[in-house]
Design a protein around this motif. Structure first.
Motif, PDB file in Angstrom:
ATOM      1  N   VAL A 389       0.777  -1.189  -0.103  1.00  0.00           N
ATOM      2  CA  VAL A 389       0.091  -0.157   0.102  1.00  0.00           C
ATOM      3  C   VAL A 389       0.952   1.155  -0.196  1.00  0.00           C
ATOM      4  N   LYS A 390       2.066   1.142   0.746  1.00  0.00           N
ATOM      5  CA  LYS A 390       2.664   2.243   0.904  1.00  0.00           C
ATOM      6  C   LYS A 390       3.567   2.587  -0.468  1.00  0.00           C
ATOM      7  N   THR A 391       3.669   1.588  -1.091  1.00  0.00           N
ATOM      8  CA  THR A 391       4.668   1.715  -2.616  1.00  0.00           C
ATOM      9  C   THR A 391       3.665   2.159  -3.396  1.00  0.00           C
ATOM     10  N   ALA A 392       2.316   1.797  -3.657  1.00  0.00           N
ATOM     11  CA  ALA A 392       1.089   2.212  -4.511  1.00  0.00           C
ATOM     12  C   ALA A 392       0.988   3.575  -4.225  1.00  0.00           C
ATOM     13  N   THR A 393       0.699   3.877  -2.873  1.00  0.00           N
ATOM     14  CA  THR A 393       0.467   5.358  -2.670  1.00  0.00           C
ATOM     15  C   THR A 393       1.477   6.412  -3.090  1.00  0.00           C
ATOM     16  N   ALA A 394       2.658   5.817  -3.006  1.00  0.00           N
ATOM     17  CA  ALA A 394       3.815   6.780  -3.220  1.00  0.00           C
ATOM     18  C   ALA A 394       3.728   7.101  -4.814  1.00  0.00           C
ATOM     19  N   ARG A 395       3.438   6.115  -5.512  1.00  0.00           N
ATOM     20  CA  ARG A 395       3.357   6.065  -7.110  1.00  0.00           C
ATOM     21  C   ARG A 395       2.204   6.960  -7.261  1.00  0.00           C
ATOM     22  N   VAL A 396       1.141   6.932  -6.723  1.00  0.00           N
ATOM     23  CA  VAL A 396       0.089   7.812  -7.121  1.00  0.00           C
ATOM     24  C   VAL A 396       0.614   9.412  -7.049  1.00  0.00           C
ATOM     25  N   ALA A 475      -2.159   4.204 -11.578  1.00  0.00           N
ATOM     26  CA  ALA A 475      -1.746   4.058 -10.484  1.00  0.00           C
ATOM     27  C   ALA A 475      -2.788   4.269  -9.316  1.00  0.00           C
ATOM     28  N   VAL A 476      -4.022   4.846  -9.554  1.00  0.00           N
ATOM     29  CA  VAL A 476      -5.080   4.774  -8.554  1.00  0.00           C
ATOM     30  C   VAL A 476      -5.562   3.379  -8.499  1.00  0.00           C
ATOM     31  N   ARG A 477      -5.676   3.090  -9.388  1.00  0.00           N
ATOM     32  CA  ARG A 477      -6.258   1.319  -9.608  1.00  0.00           C
ATOM     33  C   ARG A 477      -5.356   0.680  -8.827  1.00  0.00           C
ATOM     34  N   ALA A 478      -4.207   0.555  -9.061  1.00  0.00           N
ATOM     35  CA  ALA A 478      -3.245  -0.206  -8.194  1.00  0.00           C
ATOM     36  C   ALA A 478      -2.958   0.051  -6.607  1.00  0.00           C
ATOM     37  N   ARG A 479      -3.357   1.314  -6.365  1.00  0.00           N
ATOM     38  CA  ARG A 479      -3.551   1.738  -4.997  1.00  0.00           C
ATOM     39  C   ARG A 479      -4.561   1.041  -4.567  1.00  0.00           C
TER      40      ARG A 479
END
Length: 848
Positions: A389-396, A475-479
């Motif tokens: 989750v932390k990685t995906a949020t950083a990507r967003v 990115a949003v979908r991944a998060r």
């Protein structure tokens, strides 16, 4: 209404129907009230003279003894031994429209044979009995089997009951199935998977008298046992990986699913299995696993759509819990009593809301939390999930900065102002001005991007901007996906201050009456409520304990009936969801009660129950039939032959994967997304959900672990429960759509292709390879005529693919499983098509 029919008029009626010629009482001795009479009264009379006081006519109840034999104004409804003096008979035979019952306008009219049966019943003394399902099961004596040859085949009491009934019907049991067929049958029933060729060969060669029993014990001890039997329980529990309704957000309930598998493999007694799922959180010192178990009643659908009133959702959820509990443990249809007293069974609206009060005491508010999770929840996340989750949020955040930087150039506006300050942005069509008006960090929803991406990609092309928006969408979908994989299991809890419960008028959440109720079991069972004072409130733990107590006559019966249904295709009670007076009576009532009492006497030992059934001579019969027997007993309710019916679609898929050697067996964990046609989710969710297929081993997990979107279930499965409400009986249908799946779905084509690789790698001539392929699918070798047909077909396939090498190459490469590069594509394709044929044989798709 009951009233005196004029005496003169009645005399003519007596002569017309022939009371003088009525057989003496001895002719009625074979009439059974529950089997023969109650169903007639239930169908034709209870609607107006049954449990529902609101629609009851003449204050007359024919579902109770007092009403059936009552006398009022010198009129007696039923006079035992005297049909001519019984108002019931006078009404059903009256030629006058103002007197005859049922009235001429009634949908259900009595047939002449039913009228005659009612007369014979009364002439025989009108013996009455309470509905069988509401009486505690009494252990009957095991019957003797008169025929010595048949008696020698009895392996346990099940056979004595079945064979004695067959003798009454002048039928004989079928011979025992051959060893290979029997092993395949029991392996599929106990584990959901076929035996391997090595297991089959070893079993066929084992001549020890206990060879079959040892094979059964091995299957019962397999970890695959829990996975097979969990499927049926998931249908009961309406388990899915999403909430349902239009938004259908994801939830992480798979730890509860894994708890079920583990509990079944550990042979947790069914009474404990029940208590922990209904009230594990209320047990003293409840463990984490017991709290997870309580998620049984959090598997219901949840309506979190915009505009939905939270209290309406909460009330609907409580309704679902009441009705699911009644279906699973009481075999009762409670939904009618949500709005009024049940018209056929002795369940009142007050009974319903007393059960409602029991489930009305949890903290759920009807509001949707983050994602598909609804409080209360238990956080069982792992460090890996939190890191994702932390990685995906950083990507967003990173993509958002790039989008914002580009938008400052594309839509100029003052520093620090949103794009609503940009004249260029305000000129955009549709919802785009409103969508883009938010500053980028707040524009994180999928909906906000779905319209913008295609507009700047196709309508007003700006490839760089469209690519940035698409990156943001991804990115949003991944998060969101990472958040959805955070393991937070919905569980039950209890409010510290209890809610007051009032009967709701017609089940309307905002139409409270002034009738207050407190938690209680239905009044029809209260006489044996474990000695509790009448005013004592029952909570979920009390209800759960009562459900599996000797005072409840139905829990063991319903559980045994579902087990029998799983093994033989139909339960003793065909209407597995309804043991009430409108349900079908049991085909073998004594055996049902014997098994129910045996089940509880053995401490609710489910594996022991299953072992008892599958080691019986009844289960071990060959399934072959003949035209006479098929006409006499098309559904095999008398059990003069072994069970034979098509396997459930999920088991067919698992069998194909196992035959090909593709099946990945490690248990548990998050749901997987195998092959599925493109666009299915998008069509059902207006583009808001995109199916992202898994790869590698995830493609070959057991069907139990396939992701289940509630509004559009896995496309591979047919004749499966919708997982929207509790389902205790899955219909078996037959349409061309089923064959289209097993012939064309990528999972099956790939299984055929890899099975072909398997037999080609084994070597040998065509005969040996054909035998191996047939063995993998059916656990036996082909007969001479079958082998000849298959060999002829193989030759035609070779010629067909030799003439079309492109088609051969495409088929030989179907699916993602590795393919040996040295295999000739024409030969591989021919064998793939032949293996597909074998996987689609009726024998392969059926339990023989």
């Amino acid at each position: 209404m009951l009233s005196l029919i004029p005496r003169a008029r009645r005399a003519g009626v007596y002569l017309a129907v022939g009371f003088a010629g009525l057989a003496p009482a001895s002719a009625a001795e074979a009439i059974d009230f529950n089997r023969d009479i109650r169903p007639i009264l239930s169908d034709a009379c209870y609607h107006c003279h049954g449990p529902d006081a609101a629609t009851r006519e003449a204050k007359l109840r024919l579902d109770e003894r007092e009403g059936l034999f009552r006398t009022k104004d010198d009129v007696t409804v039923v006079v035992p031994g005297k049909p001519e003096a019984s108002e019931l008979i006078q009404r059903i035979i009256s030629p006058h429209a103002d007197e005859v019952m049922p009235p001429p306008e009634a949908t259900r009219q009595l047939k002449p044979a039913e009228k005659e049966l009612l007369k014979r019943w009364i002439a025989g003394g009108a013996p009455w009995g309470r509905h069988w399902a509401f009486l505690p099961p009494v252990r009957p004596a095991v019957p003797a089997v008169a025929d010595r040859a048949v008696a020698r085949r009895v392996r346990n009491p099940i056979d004595a009951f079945i064979f004695a009934r067959l003798a009454q019907e002048k039928l004989a049991p079928a011979p025992e199935a051959d060893a290979a067929a029997l092993l395949r049958r029991v392996a599929l029933d106990l584990t959901g998977l076929p035996p391997t060729p090595a297991e089959t060969a070893a079993f066929v060669a084992d001549r020890a008298p206990d060879a079959y029993e040892r094979a059964v014990d091995r299957l019962l001890a397999s970890p695959r046992y829990g996975e097979r039997w969990a499927w049926d329980w998931l249908d009961l529990a309406r388990y899915a990986d999403t909430n349902g309704f239009q938004g259908d957000p994801e939830r992480t309930m798979w730890p509860w699913r894994d708890w079920v598998v583990n509990a079944l493999n550990a042979n947790m007694p069914f009474d404990q299995f029940t208590i922990e799922q209904l009230a594990g959180d209320l047990l003293p010192g409840a463990t984490r696993d017991q709290k997870i178990a309580s998620g049984f009643h959090r598997n219901n659908m949840f309506n979190g759509e915009g505009g939905r009133i939270p209290e309406e959702t909460r009330v609907e959820n409580v309704f679902d819990r009441v009705e699911t509990t009644a279906t699973v443990w009481l075999g009762a249809t409670f939904s009618c009593a949500r709005c009024h007293d049940h018209k056929y069974d002795p369940i009142t609206q007050k009974d319903y809301f007393a059960m409602y009060d029991i489930f009305n005491q949890m903290s759920e508010t009807g509001r949707l939390g983050g994602g598909g999770q609804v409080l209360p929840i238990l956080d069982v996340s792992t460090p890996e999930e939190l890191a994702a989750v932390k990685t995906a949020t950083a990507r967003v955040d990173t993509v958002a900065k790039a989008v914002e930087a580009y938008e400052r150039k594309k839509f100029p506006r003052p520093e620090g102002k949103p794009m609503s300050e940009s004249p260029d942005a305000l000129k955009l069509p549709g919802n785009l001005p409103a969508v883009l008006a938010k500053v980028e960090p707040k524009r994180r929803g999928v909906d906000a991007l779905l319209e913008a991406v295609p507009y700047f990609r196709d309508t007003a092309p700006d490839p760089e901007y469209a690519a940035l928006l698409q990156a943001s969408l991804d990115a949003v979908r991944a998060r969101n996906n990472a958040n959805s994989r955070i393991t937070k299991v919905m569980i039950m809890d209890e409010l510290p201050e209890l809610r007051e419960t009032f009967i709701l008028n017609k089940g309307n959440y905002e139409a409270k009456t002034d009738v207050k109720v407190v938690g209680a079991i239905p009044a029809v069972f209260q006489t044996a409520a474990a000695g509790a004072p009448p005013a004592a409130r029952v909570n979920r733990l009390g209800l759960a304990r009562w459900l599996v107590s000797p005072e409840n006559p139905l829990a063991a019966r319903t559980a045994v009936n579902r087990a029998w249904q799983a093994f033989f295709g139909t339960g003793f009670v065909k209407t597995a969801e309804d043991f009430g007076v409108q349900g079908e009576p049991p085909s073998h009532p004594e055996l049902l009660d014997w098994l129910a009492t045996e089940y509880t006497a053995r401490g609710w030992d489910t594996k022991a129950l299953h072992r008892l059934i599958v080691t019986s001579a009844t289960y071990r019969q060959a399934s072959r039939t003949n035209p006479a027997l098929q006409e006499r007993d098309p559904e095999n309710r008398l059990l003069a032959r072994g069970p034979r019916h098509r396997l459930p679609s999920w088991m067919i898929r698992d069998q194909a994967l196992a035959a090909a050697g593709l099946l990945v067996e490690p248990p548990g964990g998050p749901a997987v997304k195998p092959y599925q046609p493109a666009g299915i989710w998008e069509e059902a969710t207006f583009g808001k959900k995109t199916y992202q297929q898994d790869h590698g081993e995830a493609l070959y997990r057991r069907s139990l672990y396939v992701f289940w979107r509630r509004i559009v279930g896995p496309t591979t499965f047919f004749d499966a429960g919708a997982r929207q409400v509790c389902t205790v009986k899955i219909a078996r249908t037959n349409t061309p759509l089923h064959a289209l799946v097993t012939l064309n779905d990528p999972a099956y084509v790939e299984a055929a292709r890899v099975l072909a690789q398997r037999v080609l790698a084994a070597g040998g001539d065509d005969r040996a390879k054909l035998g191996a392929a047939f063995q993998f699918a059916t656990t036996r070798g082909p007969r001479a005529n079958e082998a000849a047909i298959l060999h002829s077909r193989l030759g035609k396939l070779r010629a067909q693919f030799a003439a079309d090498p492109a088609a051969a190459k495409a088929l030989a490469a179907a699916g993602e499983a590795p393919r040996p590069a040295e295999l000739d594509s024409v030969e591989h394709a021919a064998w793939t098509a032949l293996c597909s044929l074998i996987l689609n044989l009726d024998e392969t798709l059926s339990k023989e």
